[in-house]
Scaffold this motif. Structure first.
Motif, PDB file in Angstrom:
ATOM      1  N   UNK A  36      -7.715   8.834   4.104  1.00  0.00           N
ATOM      2  CA  UNK A  36      -7.875  10.182   4.640  1.00  0.00           C
ATOM      3  C   UNK A  36      -7.726  11.223   3.528  1.00  0.00           C
ATOM      4  N   UNK A  37      -8.563  12.265   3.588  1.00  0.00           N
ATOM      5  CA  UNK A  37      -8.443  13.390   2.660  1.00  0.00           C
ATOM      6  C   UNK A  37      -7.202  14.211   3.012  1.00  0.00           C
ATOM      7  N   UNK A  70      -6.787   0.583  10.157  1.00  0.00           N
ATOM      8  CA  UNK A  70      -5.518   0.928   9.515  1.00  0.00           C
ATOM      9  C   UNK A  70      -5.656   2.269   8.822  1.00  0.00           C
ATOM     10  N   UNK A  71      -4.562   3.015   8.769  1.00  0.00           N
ATOM     11  CA  UNK A  71      -4.493   4.238   7.956  1.00  0.00           C
ATOM     12  C   UNK A  71      -3.106   4.308   7.334  1.00  0.00           C
ATOM     13  N   UNK A  72      -3.050   4.806   6.119  1.00  0.00           N
ATOM     14  CA  UNK A  72      -1.774   4.954   5.443  1.00  0.00           C
ATOM     15  C   UNK A  72      -1.042   6.216   5.880  1.00  0.00           C
ATOM     16  N   UNK A 104      -4.468   7.079  -5.092  1.00  0.00           N
ATOM     17  CA  UNK A 104      -5.047   7.109  -3.749  1.00  0.00           C
ATOM     18  C   UNK A 104      -5.354   5.688  -3.294  1.00  0.00           C
ATOM     19  N   UNK A 105      -5.974   4.901  -4.170  1.00  0.00           N
ATOM     20  CA  UNK A 105      -6.247   3.495  -3.864  1.00  0.00           C
ATOM     21  C   UNK A 105      -4.945   2.764  -3.559  1.00  0.00           C
ATOM     22  N   UNK A 106      -3.927   3.018  -4.345  1.00  0.00           N
ATOM     23  CA  UNK A 106      -2.643   2.328  -4.192  1.00  0.00           C
ATOM     24  C   UNK A 106      -1.929   2.720  -2.900  1.00  0.00           C
ATOM     25  N   UNK A 107      -1.778   4.038  -2.664  1.00  0.00           N
ATOM     26  CA  UNK A 107      -0.933   4.506  -1.572  1.00  0.00           C
ATOM     27  C   UNK A 107      -1.663   4.685  -0.245  1.00  0.00           C
ATOM     28  N   UNK A 108      -2.943   5.027  -0.300  1.00  0.00           N
ATOM     29  CA  UNK A 108      -3.681   5.303   0.932  1.00  0.00           C
ATOM     30  C   UNK A 108      -4.446   4.098   1.452  1.00  0.00           C
ATOM     31  N   UNK A 109      -4.659   3.103   0.612  1.00  0.00           N
ATOM     32  CA  UNK A 109      -5.430   1.938   1.040  1.00  0.00           C
ATOM     33  C   UNK A 109      -4.654   0.632   0.909  1.00  0.00           C
ATOM     34  N   UNK A 180     -17.216   4.302  -1.560  1.00  0.00           N
ATOM     35  CA  UNK A 180     -16.117   5.041  -2.180  1.00  0.00           C
ATOM     36  C   UNK A 180     -15.863   6.344  -1.477  1.00  0.00           C
ATOM     37  N   UNK A 181     -14.670   6.873  -1.674  1.00  0.00           N
ATOM     38  CA  UNK A 181     -14.320   8.157  -1.073  1.00  0.00           C
ATOM     39  C   UNK A 181     -15.174   9.272  -1.678  1.00  0.00           C
ATOM     40  N   UNK A 182     -15.396  10.329  -0.916  1.00  0.00           N
ATOM     41  CA  UNK A 182     -16.230  11.422  -1.431  1.00  0.00           C
ATOM     42  C   UNK A 182     -15.528  12.201  -2.533  1.00  0.00           C
TER      43      UNK A 182
END
Length: 247
Positions: A36-37, A70-72, A104-109, A180-182
């Motif tokens: 999520x942004x 899933x969402x972080x 972001x990859x580490x904590x959000x995904x 990939x994320x925008x």
């Protein structure tokens, strides 16, 4: 044993699910983690998110596939505006993620995925969307991570065609060949140009973040600030307008 498919709703992961259904491979669920942004805006390119929720999930569920989303707890904006708590840069905003070491990859995904994986039986088999022609990635798979694309001889182009035939090819492949994320710092120029042209509201949010003071870095990627990218696109538009008027 439990069998799950890791799913980004790109061509390789959807093709993996379609092959599992075609060949009767066991499949308990497909697992998707949405970055999520902020608390309301997805990190998915809007066309891809519309495809995921409006087309892909309903179609796969009709085929009998269970989808787990899933969402972080963390978001891109939350990480961006978080402050460094120690060291010489203490107090500065963490700002843009570092290419190759993306928080972001580490904590959000990865964190929500790993949290969910810890709840699964230890002998769970995970289907990974890696095509036959991605040999380096295939070599990194272990016994509990399996590529059905490799098993059934599907290349990346084969996977794309399979999705196209099923009506399940994401529209992002009209302007990019990667997911990939925008807001990804690895986004290619044509992806950024698409965001600039078609999603000015999201583009404006990135410029707002760029304008925040006290950041640990001003660089959006390894070489360029987001403001410089914006200025470059504006110059291109002005030159194109002048050319059209002259013609």
């Amino acid at each position: 044993m439990k069998y799950i498919a890791s799913c980004s709703f790109g061509k390789d992961s959807i093709a993996t699910i379609l092959l599992a259904l075609r060949y009767g491979e066991p499949l308990d669920e497909a697992v998707y983690c949405e970055v999520m942004f902020d608390s309301h805006i997805s990190g998915e390119v809007p066309e891809h998110r519309d495809f995921i929720y409006g087309t892909a999930i309903p179609a796969l569920e009709r085929m009998g596939v269970k989808i787990r989303i899933l969402r972080g707890l963390q978001t891109y904006v939350g990480l961006f505006t978080g402050r460094i708590t120690r060291g010489p840069k203490k107090g500065l905003l963490r700002s843009f993620p570092i290419c190759g070491r993306c928080a972001v990859q580490r904590d959000c995904k990865l964190k929500p995925i790993l949290r969910y994986q810890r709840s699964l039986p230890p002998d769970t088999v995970q289907y990974i969307g890696i095509a036959r022609d991605e040999q380096e990635r295939l070599l990194r798979l272990d016994g509990r991570r399996v590529s059905l694309l490799d098993k059934y001889g599907y290349t990346e182009q084969d996977a794309k065609q399979l999705c196209r035939e099923a009506g399940l090819l994401s529209p992002v492949y009209d302007f990019t060949d990667r997911g990939g994320c925008w807001f990804c710092p690895n986004a290619r120029r044509r992806e950024l140009r698409h965001l600039y042209d078609h999603h000015p509201d999201l583009w404006a949010r990135m410029l707002e973040l760029q304008a925040l003071p006290g950041k640990v870095t001003e660089k959006f990627n390894r070489t360029t600030t987001f403001s410089e990218i914006d200025a470059g696109f504006r110059r291109e538009d002005e030159q194109l307008s002048l050319w059209k008027n002259a013609a």
